[in-house]
Design a protein around this motif. Structure first.
Motif, PDB file in Angstrom:
ATOM      1  N   UNK A 180     -16.261 -27.362 -49.527  1.00  0.00           N
ATOM      2  CA  UNK A 180     -15.393 -28.336 -50.173  1.00  0.00           C
ATOM      3  C   UNK A 180     -14.948 -29.365 -49.145  1.00  0.00           C
ATOM      4  N   UNK A 181     -15.052 -30.641 -49.497  1.00  0.00           N
ATOM      5  CA  UNK A 181     -14.725 -31.695 -48.547  1.00  0.00           C
ATOM      6  C   UNK A 181     -13.258 -31.649 -48.141  1.00  0.00           C
ATOM      7  N   UNK A 182     -12.368 -31.329 -49.090  1.00  0.00           N
ATOM      8  CA  UNK A 182     -10.940 -31.300 -48.754  1.00  0.00           C
ATOM      9  C   UNK A 182     -10.629 -30.217 -47.735  1.00  0.00           C
ATOM     10  N   UNK A 183     -11.340 -29.091 -47.792  1.00  0.00           N
ATOM     11  CA  UNK A 183     -11.141 -28.042 -46.787  1.00  0.00           C
ATOM     12  C   UNK A 183     -11.652 -28.469 -45.419  1.00  0.00           C
ATOM     13  N   UNK A 184     -12.580 -29.413 -45.401  1.00  0.00           N
ATOM     14  CA  UNK A 184     -13.062 -29.932 -44.118  1.00  0.00           C
ATOM     15  C   UNK A 184     -12.089 -30.932 -43.508  1.00  0.00           C
ATOM     16  N   UNK A 185     -11.237 -31.543 -44.351  1.00  0.00           N
ATOM     17  CA  UNK A 185     -10.328 -32.574 -43.866  1.00  0.00           C
ATOM     18  C   UNK A 185      -8.890 -32.110 -43.714  1.00  0.00           C
ATOM     19  N   UNK A 186      -8.520 -30.993 -44.332  1.00  0.00           N
ATOM     20  CA  UNK A 186      -7.115 -30.599 -44.312  1.00  0.00           C
ATOM     21  C   UNK A 186      -6.987 -29.093 -44.470  1.00  0.00           C
ATOM     22  N   UNK A 187      -5.970 -28.549 -43.835  1.00  0.00           N
ATOM     23  CA  UNK A 187      -5.600 -27.143 -43.989  1.00  0.00           C
ATOM     24  C   UNK A 187      -4.087 -27.040 -43.804  1.00  0.00           C
ATOM     25  N   UNK A 188      -3.481 -25.914 -44.144  1.00  0.00           N
ATOM     26  CA  UNK A 188      -2.011 -25.821 -44.060  1.00  0.00           C
ATOM     27  C   UNK A 188      -1.447 -26.103 -42.674  1.00  0.00           C
ATOM     28  N   UNK A 189      -2.103 -25.617 -41.617  1.00  0.00           N
ATOM     29  CA  UNK A 189      -1.597 -25.857 -40.265  1.00  0.00           C
ATOM     30  C   UNK A 189      -1.647 -27.339 -39.908  1.00  0.00           C
ATOM     31  N   UNK A 190      -2.759 -27.979 -40.225  1.00  0.00           N
ATOM     32  CA  UNK A 190      -2.894 -29.404 -39.920  1.00  0.00           C
ATOM     33  C   UNK A 190      -1.903 -30.222 -40.732  1.00  0.00           C
ATOM     34  N   UNK A 191      -1.678 -29.832 -41.997  1.00  0.00           N
ATOM     35  CA  UNK A 191      -0.739 -30.566 -42.828  1.00  0.00           C
ATOM     36  C   UNK A 191       0.693 -30.431 -42.282  1.00  0.00           C
ATOM     37  N   UNK A 192       1.054 -29.216 -41.851  1.00  0.00           N
ATOM     38  CA  UNK A 192       2.383 -29.022 -41.251  1.00  0.00           C
ATOM     39  C   UNK A 192       2.527 -29.855 -39.983  1.00  0.00           C
ATOM     40  N   UNK A 193       1.474 -29.925 -39.192  1.00  0.00           N
ATOM     41  CA  UNK A 193       1.474 -30.753 -37.981  1.00  0.00           C
ATOM     42  C   UNK A 193       1.665 -32.224 -38.338  1.00  0.00           C
ATOM     43  N   UNK A 194       0.989 -32.671 -39.397  1.00  0.00           N
ATOM     44  CA  UNK A 194       1.111 -34.066 -39.817  1.00  0.00           C
ATOM     45  C   UNK A 194       2.526 -34.367 -40.311  1.00  0.00           C
ATOM     46  N   UNK A 195       3.102 -33.461 -41.092  1.00  0.00           N
ATOM     47  CA  UNK A 195       4.466 -33.671 -41.589  1.00  0.00           C
ATOM     48  C   UNK A 195       5.453 -33.737 -40.420  1.00  0.00           C
ATOM     49  N   UNK A 196       5.307 -32.830 -39.458  1.00  0.00           N
ATOM     50  CA  UNK A 196       6.173 -32.866 -38.285  1.00  0.00           C
ATOM     51  C   UNK A 196       6.025 -34.149 -37.493  1.00  0.00           C
ATOM     52  N   UNK A 197       4.802 -34.667 -37.394  1.00  0.00           N
ATOM     53  CA  UNK A 197       4.569 -35.918 -36.667  1.00  0.00           C
ATOM     54  C   UNK A 197       5.210 -37.101 -37.385  1.00  0.00           C
ATOM     55  N   UNK A 198       5.156 -37.096 -38.720  1.00  0.00           N
ATOM     56  CA  UNK A 198       5.787 -38.178 -39.477  1.00  0.00           C
ATOM     57  C   UNK A 198       7.302 -38.151 -39.291  1.00  0.00           C
ATOM     58  N   UNK A 199       7.884 -36.958 -39.356  1.00  0.00           N
ATOM     59  CA  UNK A 199       9.334 -36.834 -39.164  1.00  0.00           C
ATOM     60  C   UNK A 199       9.724 -37.278 -37.757  1.00  0.00           C
ATOM     61  N   UNK A 200       8.938 -36.877 -36.767  1.00  0.00           N
ATOM     62  CA  UNK A 200       9.218 -37.262 -35.380  1.00  0.00           C
ATOM     63  C   UNK A 200       9.149 -38.777 -35.204  1.00  0.00           C
ATOM     64  N   UNK A 201       8.133 -39.406 -35.778  1.00  0.00           N
ATOM     65  CA  UNK A 201       8.007 -40.858 -35.668  1.00  0.00           C
ATOM     66  C   UNK A 201       9.161 -41.568 -36.381  1.00  0.00           C
TER      67      UNK A 201
END
Length: 245
Positions: A180-201
């Motif tokens: 599945x393409x979405x599993x190649x682009x995103x997973x729970x750990x990466x999404x949590x990392x992205x959310x934390x980066x947005x909050x930090x910025x």
């Protein structure tokens, strides 16, 4: 729809989780334990990488990759690509940058929110299952490849671009991690990392704006930058003094 072989998925899980664990250790150890690991030498880095690799290739339940896969499923190709790029950067002793690029982090955050809402049936458009569709997946794969190549070429979020190209190659050539393409682009750990980066910025931007508003206003100092004008004024003053005498 074509799915990867189970044996290939198991091998991928061992390698991917090994890259994730090794890159995290080499990034975190000097920061969390600066007295013990003030600066990792290449020999120490090789020992850390070798130890993680040996642990991940242990058979069956003895491998940490087995339990990590049960809890978090397979790492996305994008997270694997990020880990590979970060591992190479740590090996070359480049500075550690923990947050993701703000624009890329915001994009991953939005995609993750939409996918999770779709999975929970809130919007129910079947977006996740479109990742198995050959036509839609092909279009999105080409778009992701172009975006990754442009990011690397123009040196805008080059790390994200290199990681994105890695995930696209894994999916295009081997259909990893799940077909599945979405599993190649995103997973729970990466999404949590992205959310934390947005909050930090967002916090840093708010603090910078607040500091700019609270900064004292210094009146401009008039400086005569024209020496010829200054000499003319001085000469005029001298003439007036002579006439007065």
């Amino acid at each position: 729809m074509s799915l990867p072989e189970l044996e290939l998925q198991i091998i991928y899980a061992r390698i991917a989780w090994g890259l994730v664990a090794a890159s995290m250790l080499l990034s975190v150890l000097p920061t969390v334990l600066p007295k013990i690991f003030p600066q990792l030498a290449r020999r120490t880095k090789a020992i850390v990488i070798g130890t993680v690799a040996l642990m991940m290739v242990l058979p069956g339940e003895a491998s940490p990759a087995h339990w990590l896969t049960l809890v978090f499923q397979y790492p996305s190709g994008l997270l694997t690509g990020y880990s590979l790029v970060a591992l190479l950067a740590r090996w070359r002793e480049r500075p550690v940058i923990f947050p993701l690029h703000p624009a890329f982090a915001l994009l991953l955050t939005v995609i993750g929110v939409v996918l999770y809402l779709d999975a929970f049936g809130v919007i129910a458009v079947g977006l996740y299952y479109r990742g198995f569709d050959s036509g839609a997946a092909a279009v999105l794969t080409v778009a992701a490849a172009v975006a990754g190549a442009a990011a690397v070429y123009f040196r805008y979020a080059g790390t994200a671009g290199a990681a994105l190209l890695t995930s696209v190659l894994l999916f295009s050539l081997l259909r990893l991690p799940s077909g599945n393409l979405w599993d190649a682009l995103l997973d729970p750990l990466l999404w949590a990392w992205a959310v934390g980066s947005v909050i930090w910025a967002a916090v840093r931007r708010y603090q910078a704006r607040k500091a700019a508003l609270l900064a004292p206003v210094v009146p401009p100092v008039e400086v005569d930058v024209e020496p010829e004008l200054a000499q003319a004024r001085a000469a005029a003053i001298d003439i007036e003094q002579v006439q007065y005498k």
